[in-house]
Write a protein that holds these residues in place. Structure first.
Motif: not given
Length: 254
Positions: A64-70, A202-207, A230-239
């Motif tokens: 499975a991909p490391p990030e959620s497809p949703t 809900f998850v991504t907004t909290m992160l 897997r929900y953390d869409r900003a894990r690669d955010n340089l900020d």
């Protein structure tokens, strides 16, 4: 090709996987989840001495991909959905969006919640949720969610919190239709609206708000922290890179 379940060989499981990949064009995460069910079935057969070995034992499942497809909603899109729900003439819409997006409930948890599960504990208004794995959790209700639920309950003393227009319990199909209607009202332009998108939000907004990963895991009731990651869409955010945190900590020496 039809094969009796207990006569299945490894080659049949391999063919089933290839059929899902090439004919059905399913995503790797979906294939892995379905093969997991097959593997658990045959593992139980081996434990109960129904079979000598599992035909799925050496089948390599797609990773499975490391990030959620949703894809979750952005902050502004989520606000637009909440506003559309609050202004809707359907008294269930605001509660539906709030329970999924502000409480992070799974759709079966939200639609299965009854008025009798609402209570007050040590000054907190809570709702008792029957979740995955037959686990029960007490989830606190922020004031906005409490108001949304009160609007949906509309003075009733028992029965489901979320109902259809005819008064029956709302199911996931009805919930999906209501969310799509709210999407059109709110002007949110996404390819496909469905209930899990709001739990993802809900998850991504909290992160995004800076809540600690462990606290988000507890709030989402994930057994494994890797599920939350897997929900953390900003894990690669340089900020948010840890180098900046370390440099700020050592600022006096640099």
């Amino acid at each position: 090709m039809s094969v009796a379940p207990l006569a299945t060989q490894r080659v049949h499981v391999e063919l089933y996987m290839r059929w899902m990949q090439e004919s059905r064009c399913l995503k790797p995460s979906t294939i892995a989840r379905r093969l997991s069910v097959v593997a658990m079935f045959y593992r139980t057969c081996v434990i109960d001495n129904v079979l000598d070995h599992s035909p799925s034992q050496h089948v390599r499942r797609p990773s499975a991909p490391p990030e959620s497809p949703t894809l979750g909603l952005t902050h502004l899109q989520f606000e637009a959905m909440l506003t559309a729900g609050r202004e809707s003439t359907n008294i269930n819409d605001f509660a539906l969006v709030a329970m999924l997006g502000l409480l992070g409930l799974r759709i079966f948890e939200a639609t299965g919640a009854d008025i009798e599960t609402l209570s007050e504990i040590r000054g907190h208004r809570v709702i008792r949720i029957h979740g995955k794995g037959d686990k029960v959790a007490q989830v606190p209700l922020p004031p906005a969610v409490g108001r949304a639920i009160d609007r949906s309950v509309n003075g009733r003393q028992s029965g489901p919190i979320l109902r259809t227009r005819t008064g029956t319990r709302m199911d996931r199909h009805c919930a999906t239709r209501r969310l799509k209607a709210l999407q059109g009202t709110s002007g949110v332009t996404i390819e496909r609206m469905h209930p899990h998108m709001l739990r993802h939000t809900f998850v991504t907004t909290m992160l995004d708000a800076g809540v600690d990963l462990r606290d988000v895991q507890i709030a989402a009731r994930h057994a494994d922290p890797r599920t939350t990651m897997r929900y953390d869409r900003a894990r690669d955010n340089l900020d948010r890179h840890h180098n900046y945190i370390l440099a700020a900590f050592m600022a006096s020496a640099t």
